[in-house]
Motif scaffolding. Structure first.
Motif, PDB file in Angstrom:
ATOM      1  N   PHE A 132      61.522  27.241  10.548  1.00 47.47           N
ATOM      2  CA  PHE A 132      61.131  25.999  10.130  1.00 47.47           C
ATOM      3  C   PHE A 132      62.111  25.031  10.400  1.00 47.47           C
ATOM      4  O   PHE A 132      63.040  25.389  11.259  1.00 47.47           O
ATOM      5  CB  PHE A 132      61.276  26.150   8.671  1.00 47.47           C
ATOM      6  CG  PHE A 132      60.101  26.810   7.839  1.00 47.47           C
ATOM      7  CD1 PHE A 132      58.933  26.160   7.527  1.00 47.47           C
ATOM      8  CD2 PHE A 132      60.444  27.982   7.112  1.00 47.47           C
ATOM      9  CE1 PHE A 132      57.866  26.693   7.043  1.00 47.47           C
ATOM     10  CE2 PHE A 132      59.256  28.869   6.746  1.00 47.47           C
ATOM     11  CZ  PHE A 132      58.042  27.873   6.374  1.00 47.47           C
ATOM     12  N   GLY A 133      61.889  23.710  10.400  1.00 49.94           N
ATOM     13  CA  GLY A 133      62.842  22.640  10.659  1.00 49.94           C
ATOM     14  C   GLY A 133      62.148  21.790  11.562  1.00 49.94           C
ATOM     15  O   GLY A 133      61.123  22.285  12.487  1.00 49.94           O
ATOM     16  N   LEU A 134      62.414  20.605  11.703  1.00 50.15           N
ATOM     17  CA  LEU A 134      61.700  19.530  12.686  1.00 50.15           C
ATOM     18  C   LEU A 134      61.879  19.738  14.198  1.00 50.15           C
ATOM     19  O   LEU A 134      61.053  19.487  15.052  1.00 50.15           O
ATOM     20  CB  LEU A 134      62.361  18.110  12.458  1.00 50.15           C
ATOM     21  CG  LEU A 134      61.606  17.022  11.283  1.00 50.15           C
ATOM     22  CD1 LEU A 134      62.354  15.956  11.315  1.00 50.15           C
ATOM     23  CD2 LEU A 134      60.181  16.762  11.979  1.00 50.15           C
ATOM     24  N   ASP A 135      62.795  20.529  14.735  1.00 46.14           N
ATOM     25  CA  ASP A 135      63.062  21.182  15.878  1.00 46.14           C
ATOM     26  C   ASP A 135      61.948  21.975  16.235  1.00 46.14           C
ATOM     27  O   ASP A 135      61.755  22.055  17.479  1.00 46.14           O
ATOM     28  CB  ASP A 135      64.346  21.880  15.943  1.00 46.14           C
ATOM     29  CG  ASP A 135      65.499  20.774  15.844  1.00 46.14           C
ATOM     30  OD1 ASP A 135      65.192  19.428  15.737  1.00 46.14           O
ATOM     31  OD2 ASP A 135      66.782  21.302  15.623  1.00 46.14           O
ATOM     32  N   HIS A 136      61.490  22.708  15.439  1.00 44.10           N
ATOM     33  CA  HIS A 136      60.503  23.580  15.571  1.00 44.10           C
ATOM     34  C   HIS A 136      58.997  22.796  15.421  1.00 44.10           C
ATOM     35  O   HIS A 136      57.926  23.859  15.853  1.00 44.10           O
ATOM     36  CB  HIS A 136      60.510  24.830  14.635  1.00 44.10           C
ATOM     37  CG  HIS A 136      61.902  25.655  15.051  1.00 44.10           C
ATOM     38  ND1 HIS A 136      63.192  25.515  14.240  1.00 44.10           N
ATOM     39  CD2 HIS A 136      62.313  26.570  15.819  1.00 44.10           C
ATOM     40  CE1 HIS A 136      63.867  26.216  14.794  1.00 44.10           C
ATOM     41  NE2 HIS A 136      63.443  26.831  15.712  1.00 44.10           N
ATOM     42  N   LEU A 137      58.848  22.045  15.179  1.00 39.50           N
ATOM     43  CA  LEU A 137      57.389  21.182  15.174  1.00 39.50           C
ATOM     44  C   LEU A 137      57.322  20.979  16.715  1.00 39.50           C
ATOM     45  O   LEU A 137      57.787  20.315  17.314  1.00 39.50           O
ATOM     46  CB  LEU A 137      57.677  19.965  14.351  1.00 39.50           C
ATOM     47  CG  LEU A 137      56.400  19.415  14.146  1.00 39.50           C
ATOM     48  CD1 LEU A 137      55.445  20.210  13.237  1.00 39.50           C
ATOM     49  CD2 LEU A 137      56.460  17.765  13.525  1.00 39.50           C
ATOM     50  N   THR A 138      55.997  21.512  17.257  1.00 39.59           N
ATOM     51  CA  THR A 138      55.887  21.377  18.426  1.00 39.59           C
ATOM     52  C   THR A 138      54.354  20.950  18.925  1.00 39.59           C
ATOM     53  O   THR A 138      53.485  21.412  18.164  1.00 39.59           O
ATOM     54  CB  THR A 138      55.934  22.870  19.326  1.00 39.59           C
ATOM     55  OG1 THR A 138      57.377  23.464  18.708  1.00 39.59           O
ATOM     56  CG2 THR A 138      55.984  22.746  20.836  1.00 39.59           C
ATOM     57  N   LEU A 139      54.367  20.003  19.777  1.00 39.05           N
ATOM     58  CA  LEU A 139      52.812  19.821  20.138  1.00 39.05           C
ATOM     59  C   LEU A 139      52.352  20.788  21.121  1.00 39.05           C
ATOM     60  O   LEU A 139      53.018  20.683  22.136  1.00 39.05           O
ATOM     61  CB  LEU A 139      52.810  18.450  20.555  1.00 39.05           C
ATOM     62  CG  LEU A 139      51.235  17.793  21.085  1.00 39.05           C
ATOM     63  CD1 LEU A 139      50.647  17.691  20.028  1.00 39.05           C
ATOM     64  CD2 LEU A 139      51.696  16.294  21.651  1.00 39.05           C
ATOM     65  N   GLY A 140      51.004  21.430  20.944  1.00 43.48           N
ATOM     66  CA  GLY A 140      50.692  22.191  21.971  1.00 43.48           C
ATOM     67  C   GLY A 140      49.176  22.560  21.919  1.00 43.48           C
ATOM     68  O   GLY A 140      48.479  21.604  21.142  1.00 43.48           O
ATOM     69  N   GLU A 141      48.836  23.461  22.425  1.00 49.47           N
ATOM     70  CA  GLU A 141      47.101  23.614  22.460  1.00 49.47           C
ATOM     71  C   GLU A 141      46.834  24.887  21.424  1.00 49.47           C
ATOM     72  O   GLU A 141      47.577  25.619  21.367  1.00 49.47           O
ATOM     73  CB  GLU A 141      46.800  23.938  23.857  1.00 49.47           C
ATOM     74  CG  GLU A 141      46.596  22.818  24.638  1.00 49.47           C
ATOM     75  CD  GLU A 141      45.600  22.023  24.470  1.00 49.47           C
ATOM     76  OE1 GLU A 141      44.314  22.561  24.148  1.00 49.47           O
ATOM     77  OE2 GLU A 141      45.544  20.719  24.758  1.00 49.47           O
ATOM     78  N   ARG A 142      45.623  24.602  21.106  1.00 48.16           N
ATOM     79  CA  ARG A 142      45.147  25.911  19.762  1.00 48.16           C
ATOM     80  C   ARG A 142      43.581  25.741  20.333  1.00 48.16           C
ATOM     81  O   ARG A 142      43.054  24.729  20.860  1.00 48.16           O
ATOM     82  CB  ARG A 142      44.884  25.365  18.455  1.00 48.16           C
ATOM     83  CG  ARG A 142      46.393  25.375  17.865  1.00 48.16           C
ATOM     84  CD  ARG A 142      46.181  26.576  16.725  1.00 48.16           C
ATOM     85  NE  ARG A 142      47.253  26.585  15.985  1.00 48.16           N
ATOM     86  CZ  ARG A 142      46.971  26.996  14.762  1.00 48.16           C
ATOM     87  NH1 ARG A 142      45.737  27.161  14.224  1.00 48.16           N
ATOM     88  NH2 ARG A 142      48.133  27.053  13.922  1.00 48.16           N
ATOM     89  N   PRO A 143      43.053  27.088  20.253  1.00 46.94           N
ATOM     90  CA  PRO A 143      41.605  27.157  20.426  1.00 46.94           C
ATOM     91  C   PRO A 143      40.923  26.203  19.425  1.00 46.94           C
ATOM     92  O   PRO A 143      41.320  26.002  18.380  1.00 46.94           O
ATOM     93  CB  PRO A 143      41.237  28.499  20.055  1.00 46.94           C
ATOM     94  CG  PRO A 143      42.419  29.190  20.455  1.00 46.94           C
ATOM     95  CD  PRO A 143      43.512  28.284  19.905  1.00 46.94           C
ATOM     96  N   ASP A 144      39.864  25.598  19.686  1.00 48.80           N
ATOM     97  CA  ASP A 144      38.942  24.790  18.960  1.00 48.80           C
ATOM     98  C   ASP A 144      38.607  25.743  17.718  1.00 48.80           C
ATOM     99  O   ASP A 144      37.930  26.728  17.860  1.00 48.80           O
ATOM    100  CB  ASP A 144      37.919  24.028  19.618  1.00 48.80           C
ATOM    101  CG  ASP A 144      38.223  22.919  20.420  1.00 48.80           C
ATOM    102  OD1 ASP A 144      39.369  22.607  20.496  1.00 48.80           O
ATOM    103  OD2 ASP A 144      37.358  22.337  21.114  1.00 48.80           O
ATOM    104  N   PRO A 145      38.546  25.219  16.624  1.00 54.40           N
ATOM    105  CA  PRO A 145      38.071  26.025  15.345  1.00 54.40           C
ATOM    106  C   PRO A 145      36.627  26.060  15.464  1.00 54.40           C
ATOM    107  O   PRO A 145      36.124  25.260  15.970  1.00 54.40           O
ATOM    108  CB  PRO A 145      38.515  25.444  14.050  1.00 54.40           C
ATOM    109  CG  PRO A 145      38.804  24.115  14.479  1.00 54.40           C
ATOM    110  CD  PRO A 145      39.248  23.816  16.127  1.00 54.40           C
ATOM    111  N   GLU A 146      36.000  27.350  14.793  1.00 54.07           N
ATOM    112  CA  GLU A 146      34.527  27.334  15.012  1.00 54.07           C
ATOM    113  C   GLU A 146      34.105  27.672  13.395  1.00 54.07           C
ATOM    114  O   GLU A 146      34.702  28.394  12.753  1.00 54.07           O
ATOM    115  CB  GLU A 146      34.353  28.715  15.559  1.00 54.07           C
ATOM    116  CG  GLU A 146      34.412  28.766  17.137  1.00 54.07           C
ATOM    117  CD  GLU A 146      33.356  27.753  17.766  1.00 54.07           C
ATOM    118  OE1 GLU A 146      32.216  27.719  17.183  1.00 54.07           O
ATOM    119  OE2 GLU A 146      33.774  27.199  18.883  1.00 54.07           O
ATOM    120  N   PRO A 147      33.239  26.990  12.923  1.00 51.91           N
ATOM    121  CA  PRO A 147      32.804  26.938  11.666  1.00 51.91           C
ATOM    122  C   PRO A 147      32.012  28.184  11.073  1.00 51.91           C
ATOM    123  O   PRO A 147      31.031  28.612  11.823  1.00 51.91           O
ATOM    124  CB  PRO A 147      31.954  25.796  11.243  1.00 51.91           C
ATOM    125  CG  PRO A 147      31.332  25.471  12.566  1.00 51.91           C
ATOM    126  CD  PRO A 147      32.530  25.845  13.742  1.00 51.91           C
ATOM    127  N   GLY A 148      32.443  28.958  10.152  1.00 48.86           N
ATOM    128  CA  GLY A 148      31.763  30.180   9.841  1.00 48.86           C
ATOM    129  C   GLY A 148      30.794  29.642   8.487  1.00 48.86           C
ATOM    130  O   GLY A 148      30.746  28.360   8.282  1.00 48.86           O
TER     131      GLY A 148
END
Lengths: 336, 336, 336, 336
Positions: free
Chosen positions: C10-26
Motif C-alpha cells: 500500500f501507499g501512494l508510492d506503490h501506485l503504478t501506471l502499467g499494462e494489464r490484459p484487456d478484461p473478457e466478459p463472462g
C-alpha cells in the motif's frame, strides 16, 4: 420428460399429457425436477383461453411448483443440484419497484409452467423450500401464499391488534388467515358454508359470517368491530364483493385487491373510497425477497399450508375439475 | 389527597408522604383517582436529582398510573367519571410529528406524577384501560409497554419471521419480548442470570445468552442467526451495550435506542453504523394513538404484563429500593 | 489496456501506471471503456492501506467511472456495445434489502476499480448515463451523488419546505445541496471558508455558517430555524461533527451518517438521540434502482455536477494529492 | 354579523344574506373575522342539497377562509387575538390515523362555514397564514391546496424526477402542478382548452394534452413517458376519467382519488388495478399538521396560489354561478 401441454387450441380438451425434450439450462438458469404443482384459478382461465387469448401455444400450464435442482447453467451461484426449491411466479421480480418487465415474466404463461416433470427457471427465480414442508405443501407457496403475504405483510405492514377480513376459504384467503394470526391480528372470514366457517374458526378465525344468510355482510363487519370496520380487507372476489368490502373497511383502511373471482367489471361509487380515505392496493403475487421473508416466517412458525387434496400427475385434469367446481378448502395439489 | 412528594431537595430522603389539596380540573382536563402506579428507572433518577437537576420542587414523582376518572372540566367529551383509564406519559403527544412541546409535557416531571391518590391530566392524555387487566397490571403500560411497542411496532413495523434481540428482563425488555412474539417474531434475550433466561424462555424467548459467560454476545447472536444478525435490537443499556448491539444486528437492521441503563456516553465506531447501513432509532415512549393501538392488541390477545411485585402505597420507598437494587423480573408496582 | 495499480504494497508510492490484459466478459458481464473516473476519499484511504489492510494486491483503485460498453458476455440483455453507462459502486445491490453480500461487492476494492482504460462489470451493475452530461460529469454520480440521493430522497423522503444541513463543500455535500434544492427544501451549509459559503449560496444554499467563527454551529442552526432545528443532517464528518449535528437537528429529525472525514470514534451522549427521538441512519452509497431514479431526476432537471478540476490519466497522482490536501469544491475527476 | 345562509330549503334561491348573532368562543374555541372565503365544488353541491340531503338548515356554506382571530375562549393557548389564520376543513383532524370522528367535523356542513363575517373554530382547527400571502390568496389553501399536498406529498412522497398527471386547471389541479414542480417532478396536464394548456405550461407544466383532441389520453401519456406511464395521477374527475388514468399510470404507480367532477359511479375493470399493481389512494383534504407543513413550504418558496377572480361579499351568488359554469382557471374567491 413428461408434461401437460395446452396444444393446438385452448380448452380443457386440448390439455394433453405428452413428451417434451428435457430443458437445458443456459447462462444463469437452472432446471428443477418438479415434485408437486399446485393449482390457482389463473391456471384454469389460462387453459380455457380466458386469461390471455394471445398466449402462444403449446404451453405447459401452472405457476406453482416445488422440487429439487437437477442442473445449473454457466455462472449460476445461488443454488446447486440437489437443493430443494420452489419456483417464483414472477421470474424477474427479485425486489424493488414493480415494472412491466418484472411483472410479465411469469410461469404458466407466457413462460412454460410447472405441470411437468421439469421446469426451466432463472437462477434468480427460485427460493429455498422451508425444511419442514413436504413438496406437496411447499408447492402452494409461490402464488397463493405470497399473494396473501404481500397484501398483509409486505404492503399492509399488519400490526398486532388489527382486524382483517378474508373472503371465503380458498388458498389465498386461508393463507391470509394464517399470516394475519401469525402477525397478531384478528380475522373475520366470510363463507357461504357454516361448515367451512367452523373449520376457519379452528384455524384461528375470530368471527365468521355466512354471506348467504347475511348478504349485507359489510354492515355486520361494522357491528362486530364496534362500528369501526376492519383495518384490512383481502379482496379476492373483485367486482362481486367490492361494494361490501368498502362497507366493511374502516376510515383510512386498506383493501388489497388481488382477484376477480366474483366478476371483472363493477360499478363502484368512488365516493366510498375517498370519503372514507380508503386505499385500494392492487397486489400481483410478489417479489422474491418477500417470498424469502415469508419462507423464513413459515419455517420459524412451523406453519403448514391447508392442502385440500393431492392428485397424481396423470389425474391433473381431475384436479382442474375440482378447481372449476369450487367447494375445496385450501389448495389443490398435483404430485408429479 | 395523600401524595408522595420530593420536597425541599432531591434524594430519597426527601421523598415524603403528605397531604395536598385535591386537584380541580380546568377546561379540557380530568382528575383521575390513581389505583396503582408503576415504577420506571427514570423515577429513581428524578428523585435523586440525576434526571433533571433544574426540576422545580415539590414534585410528585412517577410517570405511570392507572385508575378511574373522578371529575372532568368544562368542554371534556372523551371520558366521563367512572371510566377506567391510564395516563399518557407525554400528555400532549396525541399523534403526528414529535416536537419539543409534545415530548416535554411529561408526568413525574416537569408535571406532577402518579404517586398520589389523584392526578390531574389532560382530556387528551388518557387512554381506556384494557378491560381484562387489573389496575396493578394496567399501570405498567404507559411507559414500559408503550416504549417497547413504539420501537417494535409503530416504528419498527416488525414482520413475522424477523428476529429481535432484547437486553435483560426489565419492564421494557419483557414487553418487547411479548410484543415481538405477538407479531410472529423470534426473540433472543440476554441476561446475567440463567434463572431469568429460563423464565424468559417460558415467556416465549427462542434463545437466551448469559452475558456473564458470553461477554461478546454480539458474535454469539450472529452464530444463532446463521451469520446474518438480528433484524432489530431493543437497546436499553446504552453506552455499555451498544457496541455488542452493533455486532449483533444485521446489515440494514435497526437498533432502537431507548435507554441508558449501562452508561450515558460511549465511544462508538461510527463505521459500524454506516458500513452496515444500520438505523439507530431514538425512541421516547410514544404517542397516545400508539398507546390506543397497543391497548387494542393487549386486549385482543388477553396479554398480561409481567409484574414482579406489588407494594402498598405507604411502602413506596421500599419499591424504589427494589428498583435501585435491580434483580427484579418485569415491573414493580405500587397499589394506591 | 493501461491501468493504475496498487502493486506490492500500500501507499501512494506503490501506485503504478502499467499494462494489464484487456478484461473478457463472462456470462452476465460487460466490459466498459472508462472515459473518466472520479475520486472519493475512500480511494485515498484504500491506496494508503487504511481502508482495508487485508485487501489483496494488485488492485486497480477508484470506485466511480463513466464510459461506454465495448463488449458483453453470454446472456447479457440490459445493455449493448456503444451504450454510455456509469458503473454502480455496489455491483450486486440492484434493489431491496441490503445484505452483506450486496454491500461488499464494490468497485475499487475488493473488486478492481475504474482507474483504468477498461473495467469489467456485472450487467446488473451499470446505469445509463444521463444524456446531457459529459463523461467527466457523469463519473461523479456513482458514489458521491448516489450517497446524497439515498440519504435525502430514497431514505429521507425529503418534502418541500423542509430544511437540510450539509457539512462543507465536498462532493457528497454539494450533491446534497443540489438534490435538496431540487426537492424544494432549504439548505444550510457549514464551511471553514467564507468564499466557499458564497459559492454554496450561488448554488442555492439558504444560509451558510463558518464553523471557524461559530464552532457551536448547532446552536446557530437552531436560531436560524426559529428554535426548531433542521429536519435532516447529512453527516459526513462523523466523530468530529456528530455532537453539533445532534444539536442542530429537530426533535424527531434524521441524521444521515455517511462518513468519517473528521474522525472515526467519538464519545456520544446517547441521550441526545433518544430524548430528541432522533433517527441516525447509516447510508452506504445506494442500490442501482435508486441510481436510475436519480439519473432520471438529474436528466429531467438538467442538473450539472460541481466538478472542481479534471486531470489527465497520466496525472492521476496529482489528482489524489489534491484530494489529500483538501480545499477542493466539488468533485475531482481524471480523464482517461 | 352578516352571513350567507342556506335557509328553509336547499337551492341557490334559498341562499340568503342575513344577520346572525356574533359567535362566542367556548373552552378551546376561537372566533375568526373572515376576510376572504374561497369556493370549492363541494360548496355548490351542498347548497343544491346534492352533497348531503340530510344536512340540517340553516347552514352557512363554504369550507375555506382566511382572516384574523378576534376572540379566544377559556384555555386557548395556540393563538391570540390579531393572529392571521386559516381555518382547517377537518376541525378535529390534527394528525394521525383518520377516523370517522376526525373526518366528519368539517366546515361548510355539518359545521357552519366561512361565507360570513365571523366563524367559530376549534383552537386546534386553525393554521397560521403564510406571511407573504394576502387573505384572498390564503383562503384558497384549506381545501384545494391541502388536498393536492396530501395526495402528492404527505401520502405520495413524491421524489424529484417523477412524473405526475393532473386533470384540468381547477384549484386542486393547479396546486398539484405547483407542488409537483416544487418537489422536482415533471407534470403533464390535460385540458379541453389549448389556451389553458398554454397557461399551465407557463406555470411549469412539462406537457399538455387536449382531451377533446385526444380522448384516449392515457395512451398519449404512455407515449410521452417512453412507454412507462406516470408515477402519480391526481384524479379529480372520478368516474368519467378513471379509465384513462389507469391507462396513464405506470406499473406500481399511484392514483390519488380525490373527486368526482366527471361522475360518481363507474364501471371499472379491476384487473387494470391489480395486474398493474396500482394503488388507488382515497384522499379527503388532510390533517392540520400536513397543512402546517404545506404552509411552511408555501412560505419558503414564496409560492402564490392561482386566483381566477375575486368577488365582493354581496356578490357571492355570482361567484357560485361562475363555479357552476366552469371555465375558471384556479380558485374563485369572495372578499368579506
Amino acid at each position: 420428460m413428461r408434461a401437460w401441454e395446452i396444444r393446438g387450441a385452448f380448452g380443457l380438451d386440448h390439455l394433453t399429457l405428452g413428451e417434451r425434450p428435457d430443458p437445458e439450462p443456459g447462462p444463469g438458469q437452472v432446471v428443477v425436477r418438479v415434485r408437486a404443482a399446485s393449482l390457482n384459478y389463473r391456471d384454469l382461465l389460462m387453459i380455457q383461453g380466458l386469461y390471455n387469448p394471445k398466449q402462444a401455444l403449446p404451453l405447459i400450464p401452472c405457476s406453482d411448483g416445488a422440487g429439487d435442482v437437477v442442473s445449473v447453467g454457466p455462472g449460476v451461484s445461488r443454488v446447486k443440484p440437489g437443493d430443494r426449491v420452489c419456483g417464483a411466479f414472477c421470474q424477474k421480480w427479485v425486489s424493488g419497484t414493480p415494472t412491466r418487465e418484472k411483472l410479465r415474466a411469469t410461469l404458466g404463461g407466457p413462460l412454460d409452467g410447472t405441470l411437468a416433470e421439469q421446469v426451466l427457471l432463472s437462477e434468480e427465480g427460485v427460493v429455498a423450500t422451508p425444511p419442514h414442508l413436504a413438496d406437496e405443501e411447499a408447492a402452494t407457496l409461490p402464488c397463493a401464499a405470497l399473494t396473501a403475504w404481500s397484501a398483509l405483510i409486505t404492503e399492509g405492514r399488519l400490526a398486532p391488534g388489527e382486524t382483517v377480513l378474508v373472503q371465503g376459504t380458498g388458498g389465498v384467503s386461508l393463507f391470509a388467515l394464517q399470516f394475519a394470526r401469525l402477525a397478531g391480528a384478528r380475522v373475520i372470514v366470510t363463507s357461504g358454508s357454516d361448515a367451512k366457517l367452523a373449520r376457519a374458526r379452528e384455524m384461528g378465525a375470530w368471527e365468521g359470517i355466512n354471506y348467504r344468510e347475511t348478504p349485507s355482510w359489510g354492515a355486520r363487519v361494522k357491528e362486530l368491530t364496534g362500528g369501526l370496520g376492519v383495518d384490512h380487507v383481502v379482496e379476492v372476489g373483485g367486482a362481486g364483493t367490492l361494494k361490501q368490502s368498502l362497507a366493511a373497511v374502516r376510515f383510512g383502511g386498506t383493501v388489497s385487491l388481488i382477484g376477480n373471482l366474483a366478476g371483472i367489471t363493477t360499478e363502484i361509487a368512488l365516493t366510498s373510497i375517498f370519503m372514507q380515505r380508503v386505499k385500494v392496493q392492487g397486489i400481483l403475487v410478489g417479489d422474491r425477497e418477500s417470498f424469502e421473508a415469508m419462507s423464513r416466517a413459515v419455517a420459524a412458525a412451523a406453519l403448514r399450508p391447508a392442502v385440500d387434496r393431492v392428485f397424481p400427475f396423470e389425474q391433473a385434469k381431475a384436479a382442474l375439475d375440482l378447481m372449476a367446481q369450487g367447494g375445496h378448502f385450501g389448495k389443490i395439489v398435483v404430485r408429479i
